[in-house]
Design a protein around this motif. Structure first.
Motif, PDB file in Angstrom:
ATOM      1  N   GLN A  44     -20.662-116.792  85.675  1.00  0.00           N
ATOM      2  CA  GLN A  44     -21.643-115.710  85.585  1.00  0.00           C
ATOM      3  C   GLN A  44     -21.033-114.371  86.008  1.00  0.00           C
ATOM      4  O   GLN A  44     -21.243-113.341  85.350  1.00  0.00           O
ATOM      5  CB  GLN A  44     -22.853-116.035  86.463  1.00  0.00           C
ATOM      6  CG  GLN A  44     -23.783-117.074  85.882  1.00  0.00           C
ATOM      7  CD  GLN A  44     -25.052-117.200  86.712  1.00  0.00           C
ATOM      8  OE1 GLN A  44     -25.027-117.133  87.937  1.00  0.00           O
ATOM      9  NE2 GLN A  44     -26.172-117.371  86.047  1.00  0.00           N
ATOM     10  N   ARG A  45     -20.309-114.363  87.128  1.00  0.00           N
ATOM     11  CA  ARG A  45     -19.718-113.112  87.615  1.00  0.00           C
ATOM     12  C   ARG A  45     -18.720-112.537  86.624  1.00  0.00           C
ATOM     13  O   ARG A  45     -18.685-111.328  86.372  1.00  0.00           O
ATOM     14  CB  ARG A  45     -19.040-113.343  88.969  1.00  0.00           C
ATOM     15  CG  ARG A  45     -20.005-113.595  90.118  1.00  0.00           C
ATOM     16  CD  ARG A  45     -19.303-113.449  91.452  1.00  0.00           C
ATOM     17  NE  ARG A  45     -18.196-114.390  91.582  1.00  0.00           N
ATOM     18  CZ  ARG A  45     -18.311-115.603  92.091  1.00  0.00           C
ATOM     19  NH1 ARG A  45     -19.502-116.046  92.505  1.00  0.00           N
ATOM     20  NH2 ARG A  45     -17.262-116.403  92.200  1.00  0.00           N
ATOM     21  N   ARG A  98     -18.878-109.031  84.516  1.00  0.00           N
ATOM     22  CA  ARG A  98     -17.834-108.021  84.660  1.00  0.00           C
ATOM     23  C   ARG A  98     -17.387-107.479  83.307  1.00  0.00           C
ATOM     24  O   ARG A  98     -17.276-106.268  83.101  1.00  0.00           O
ATOM     25  CB  ARG A  98     -16.632-108.607  85.397  1.00  0.00           C
ATOM     26  CG  ARG A  98     -15.441-107.656  85.502  1.00  0.00           C
ATOM     27  CD  ARG A  98     -14.213-108.402  85.959  1.00  0.00           C
ATOM     28  NE  ARG A  98     -14.461-109.114  87.200  1.00  0.00           N
ATOM     29  CZ  ARG A  98     -13.678-110.086  87.663  1.00  0.00           C
ATOM     30  NH1 ARG A  98     -12.620-110.476  86.952  1.00  0.00           N
ATOM     31  NH2 ARG A  98     -13.944-110.679  88.808  1.00  0.00           N
ATOM     32  N   TRP A  99     -17.147-108.379  82.331  1.00  0.00           N
ATOM     33  CA  TRP A  99     -16.618-107.926  81.047  1.00  0.00           C
ATOM     34  C   TRP A  99     -17.696-107.414  80.114  1.00  0.00           C
ATOM     35  O   TRP A  99     -17.419-106.572  79.249  1.00  0.00           O
ATOM     36  CB  TRP A  99     -15.804-109.046  80.399  1.00  0.00           C
ATOM     37  CG  TRP A  99     -14.550-109.281  81.178  1.00  0.00           C
ATOM     38  CD1 TRP A  99     -14.249-110.342  81.973  1.00  0.00           C
ATOM     39  CD2 TRP A  99     -13.437-108.395  81.261  1.00  0.00           C
ATOM     40  NE1 TRP A  99     -13.025-110.188  82.557  1.00  0.00           N
ATOM     41  CE2 TRP A  99     -12.481-108.997  82.133  1.00  0.00           C
ATOM     42  CE3 TRP A  99     -13.140-107.160  80.699  1.00  0.00           C
ATOM     43  CZ2 TRP A  99     -11.274-108.402  82.439  1.00  0.00           C
ATOM     44  CZ3 TRP A  99     -11.923-106.565  81.004  1.00  0.00           C
ATOM     45  CH2 TRP A  99     -11.009-107.176  81.866  1.00  0.00           C
ATOM     46  N   ILE A 147     -11.741-118.738  81.772  1.00  0.00           N
ATOM     47  CA  ILE A 147     -13.006-118.110  81.400  1.00  0.00           C
ATOM     48  C   ILE A 147     -12.873-116.592  81.437  1.00  0.00           C
ATOM     49  O   ILE A 147     -13.339-115.872  80.536  1.00  0.00           O
ATOM     50  CB  ILE A 147     -14.134-118.578  82.334  1.00  0.00           C
ATOM     51  CG1 ILE A 147     -14.450-120.058  82.107  1.00  0.00           C
ATOM     52  CG2 ILE A 147     -15.376-117.716  82.148  1.00  0.00           C
ATOM     53  CD1 ILE A 147     -15.096-120.364  80.786  1.00  0.00           C
ATOM     54  N   ASN A 148     -12.231-116.082  82.467  1.00  0.00           N
ATOM     55  CA  ASN A 148     -12.048-114.639  82.597  1.00  0.00           C
ATOM     56  C   ASN A 148     -11.252-114.080  81.414  1.00  0.00           C
ATOM     57  O   ASN A 148     -11.613-113.041  80.846  1.00  0.00           O
ATOM     58  CB  ASN A 148     -11.330-114.325  83.906  1.00  0.00           C
ATOM     59  CG  ASN A 148     -11.252-112.838  84.189  1.00  0.00           C
ATOM     60  OD1 ASN A 148     -12.239-112.213  84.543  1.00  0.00           O
ATOM     61  ND2 ASN A 148     -10.059-112.262  84.029  1.00  0.00           N
ATOM     62  N   TYR A 167     -28.482-107.682  84.242  1.00  0.00           N
ATOM     63  CA  TYR A 167     -27.781-108.922  83.896  1.00  0.00           C
ATOM     64  C   TYR A 167     -28.712-110.123  84.036  1.00  0.00           C
ATOM     65  O   TYR A 167     -28.665-111.060  83.231  1.00  0.00           O
ATOM     66  CB  TYR A 167     -26.553-109.079  84.782  1.00  0.00           C
ATOM     67  CG  TYR A 167     -25.695-110.276  84.440  1.00  0.00           C
ATOM     68  CD1 TYR A 167     -25.186-110.458  83.160  1.00  0.00           C
ATOM     69  CD2 TYR A 167     -25.381-111.229  85.409  1.00  0.00           C
ATOM     70  CE1 TYR A 167     -24.397-111.550  82.845  1.00  0.00           C
ATOM     71  CE2 TYR A 167     -24.587-112.321  85.103  1.00  0.00           C
ATOM     72  CZ  TYR A 167     -24.102-112.483  83.824  1.00  0.00           C
ATOM     73  OH  TYR A 167     -23.319-113.562  83.508  1.00  0.00           O
ATOM     74  N   VAL A 168     -29.562-110.118  85.053  1.00  0.00           N
ATOM     75  CA  VAL A 168     -30.525-111.211  85.227  1.00  0.00           C
ATOM     76  C   VAL A 168     -31.464-111.277  84.027  1.00  0.00           C
ATOM     77  O   VAL A 168     -31.796-112.370  83.526  1.00  0.00           O
ATOM     78  CB  VAL A 168     -31.308-111.030  86.542  1.00  0.00           C
ATOM     79  CG1 VAL A 168     -32.490-112.008  86.599  1.00  0.00           C
ATOM     80  CG2 VAL A 168     -30.401-111.239  87.735  1.00  0.00           C
ATOM     81  N   ARG A 169     -31.900-110.121  83.551  1.00  0.00           N
ATOM     82  CA  ARG A 169     -32.761-110.110  82.356  1.00  0.00           C
ATOM     83  C   ARG A 169     -31.999-110.630  81.140  1.00  0.00           C
ATOM     84  O   ARG A 169     -32.565-111.343  80.291  1.00  0.00           O
ATOM     85  CB  ARG A 169     -33.270-108.695  82.103  1.00  0.00           C
ATOM     86  CG  ARG A 169     -34.237-108.188  83.161  1.00  0.00           C
ATOM     87  CD  ARG A 169     -34.969-106.941  82.684  1.00  0.00           C
ATOM     88  NE  ARG A 169     -34.052-105.834  82.427  1.00  0.00           N
ATOM     89  CZ  ARG A 169     -33.697-104.929  83.341  1.00  0.00           C
ATOM     90  NH1 ARG A 169     -34.179-105.025  84.590  1.00  0.00           N
ATOM     91  NH2 ARG A 169     -32.877-103.946  83.024  1.00  0.00           N
ATOM     92  N   LEU A 170     -30.706-110.283  81.046  1.00  0.00           N
ATOM     93  CA  LEU A 170     -29.897-110.769  79.929  1.00  0.00           C
ATOM     94  C   LEU A 170     -29.737-112.290  79.985  1.00  0.00           C
ATOM     95  O   LEU A 170     -29.831-112.976  78.960  1.00  0.00           O
ATOM     96  CB  LEU A 170     -28.532-110.076  79.967  1.00  0.00           C
ATOM     97  CG  LEU A 170     -27.545-110.389  78.837  1.00  0.00           C
ATOM     98  CD1 LEU A 170     -26.675-109.161  78.543  1.00  0.00           C
ATOM     99  CD2 LEU A 170     -26.626-111.559  79.201  1.00  0.00           C
ATOM    100  N   LEU A 171     -29.530-112.820  81.218  1.00  0.00           N
ATOM    101  CA  LEU A 171     -29.366-114.270  81.359  1.00  0.00           C
ATOM    102  C   LEU A 171     -30.653-115.016  81.015  1.00  0.00           C
ATOM    103  O   LEU A 171     -30.611-116.164  80.568  1.00  0.00           O
ATOM    104  CB  LEU A 171     -28.932-114.611  82.786  1.00  0.00           C
ATOM    105  CG  LEU A 171     -27.476-114.342  83.145  1.00  0.00           C
ATOM    106  CD1 LEU A 171     -27.218-114.675  84.610  1.00  0.00           C
ATOM    107  CD2 LEU A 171     -26.527-115.151  82.256  1.00  0.00           C
TER     108      LEU A 171
END
Length: 456
Positions: free
Chosen positions: A410-411, A415-416, A363-364, A431-435
């Protein structure tokens, strides 16, 4: 797969081959290639993946399909006349599960994959009559989860016991050609089929502009390789275990094999130790070597019948790692004893540590390589990858590690995404708003292992 022009005819021919092999289990079949005609190759082409990388000839599926029938007619003529030339496979390297080393992968040409599929379709009905029920890998109608269930249920009935984990070192690279030809000749002696398999075994590998021709191993990346591997281990392991080992045991036993991954369970310790000691000699006889550290004997008894405490049942016999004592790995899962919701001791499975790490590394790497994509495109692809992980590892009792995978994805995505520009990190609040707008699938248990749990 969509219905193809010759699928009905091909199905009828497969049924005839299967009936012949079933009615004459000791007969060596000398005529198979006459079943392979244009309709047969069309069906083989329909079953062949078209989205893979091109082989040494650079021919893609789109180019091949411009004159599909003409190409298949020519391929059929060359295959039956003996003038077909098996091109070398193009070698590339992909990361191994440990993330530190690389695994060689062969890419055959599209035409070679089609012909290998056609020959596999001839051989499959024959060997499906011979293969034992303990074999699950790369067989029609069989899956890894069926193999896991086939192992768990007998071990539960035995109350555990002693488990032998078997790891064959570089099996697909070290498979002995001489023994393979001998095994094949016991059931199939069709000249066209035998000649084609021989050409594939000797086709060679193209790497850095040079072609090498190994004297052992199956065609790398070849469609025919899984079937040849199953034939090889059918005689090396399955037949030997069913006909020679089982009758000599004093207690119950079980063998489950998925391609070259196999596990044996024994109710009696003496039986397990006898088989464990003879295994290296058995495999060495056919040119195979067992991994000295990964092949091990584990005490996996029911906790209430063990002298040790804890849900895992304590120490393992011959285990090189005391932290793993009383557990064993098979098909990406660690098997261990635990309590059901009703308080009974049952065999549970969790994602193996190495598999979880490997999935997150993949995934990374994907997030890093595709961070320039639009958010909607990234979310769509990541969702498919996450759902695929749940589809395999989503077992009862494994929710905690599904959640760990979800959080790890998620992490890594955050990061990327934070490196898409030079403006700095992506804050957690942003990021929470993006998710909320581009959510990822949450963990879900797909497979229930508790069909019915009775009191031990």
């Amino acid at each position: 797969m969509a219905e193809t022009l010759g699928s009905g005819t091909v199905y009828t021919k497969c049924q005839r081959i299967a009936r012949l092999a079933r009615d004459a289990p000791d007969m060596c079949i000398t005529t198979l290639a006459h079943h392979m005609d244009l309709d047969w190759l069309k069906e083989a082409y329909a079953r062949t993946r078209k989205d893979g990388a091109a082989g040494v000839d650079g021919v893609t599926a789109a180019a091949y399909e411009r004159d599909l029938e003409g190409h298949l007619r020519d391929l059929l003529e060359r295959a039956k006349s003996g003038t077909y030339y098996a091109p070398p496979v193009r070698r590339v390297y992909i990361p191994k599960g440990d993330g530190k080393s690389q695994r060689p992968l062969g890419i055959p040409t599209l035409e070679d994959k089609v012909l290998q599929r056609a020959v596999a379709m001839l051989l499959e009905p024959v060997y499906e009559q011979d293969f034992h029920d303990c074999s699950y890998g790369f067989r029609p109608g069989r899956s890894a989860h069926q193999a896991l269930a086939a192992l768990r249920e007998p071990l539960m009935a035995m109350g555990g016991g002693w488990v032998v984990e078997v790891d064959i070192e570089r099996f697909f690279d070290t498979l002995d050609h001489r023994h393979l030809r001998d095994f094949l000749s016991r059931r199939v002696r069709d000249g066209v089929v035998v000649r084609l398999i021989g050409k594939w075994l000797n086709a060679g590998v193209l790497e850095d502009g040079a072609v090498t021709r190994p004297s052992e191993g199956t065609p790398q990346g070849g469609v025919i390789s899984p079937l040849l591997a199953n034939v090889y281990l059918h005689y090396v392991m399955d037949e030997w275990f069913e006909r020679e080992v089982k009758p000599r045991l004093s207690g119950r036993s079980v063998l489950v094999r998925y391609a070259d991954d196999l596990v044996m369970g024994f109710a009696v310790e003496a039986d397990a130790r006898r088989v464990f000691e003879v295994l290296p000699k058995r495999f060495a006889r056919y040119g195979l070597r067992l991994h000295p550290r990964k092949t091990r004997l584990v005490e996996f008894r029911h906790p209430q019948r063990s002298d040790r405490s804890g849900p895992a049942g304590g120490g393992g016999s011959g285990s090189p790692d005391p932290r793993r004592a009383g557990t064993f790995d098979f098909l990406g899962f660690t098997h261990y004893w635990g309590r059901s919701r009703r308080g009974y001791w049952v065999i549970l499975r969790r994602t193996a540590r190495g598999r979880l790490s490997r999935s997150l590394r993949a995934i990374n790497g994907w997030c890093r390589a595709h961070r320039h994509w639009s958010l909607s495109a990234q979310q769509a692809t990541l969702s498919k990858k996450v759902q695929g992980h749940y589809a395999y590892y989503g077992l009862t009792g494994n929710y905690r590690l599904l959640a760990a995978f979800y959080e790890g994805v998620q992490r890594r995505w955050r990061r990327w995404l934070g490196r898409r520009s030079q403006r700095g990190r992506l804050s957690w609040e942003a990021y929470v708003r993006l998710l909320a707008r581009y959510p990822l699938p949450r963990p879900v248990v797909v497979h229930s292992i508790f069909r019915s749990v009775a009191s031990p």
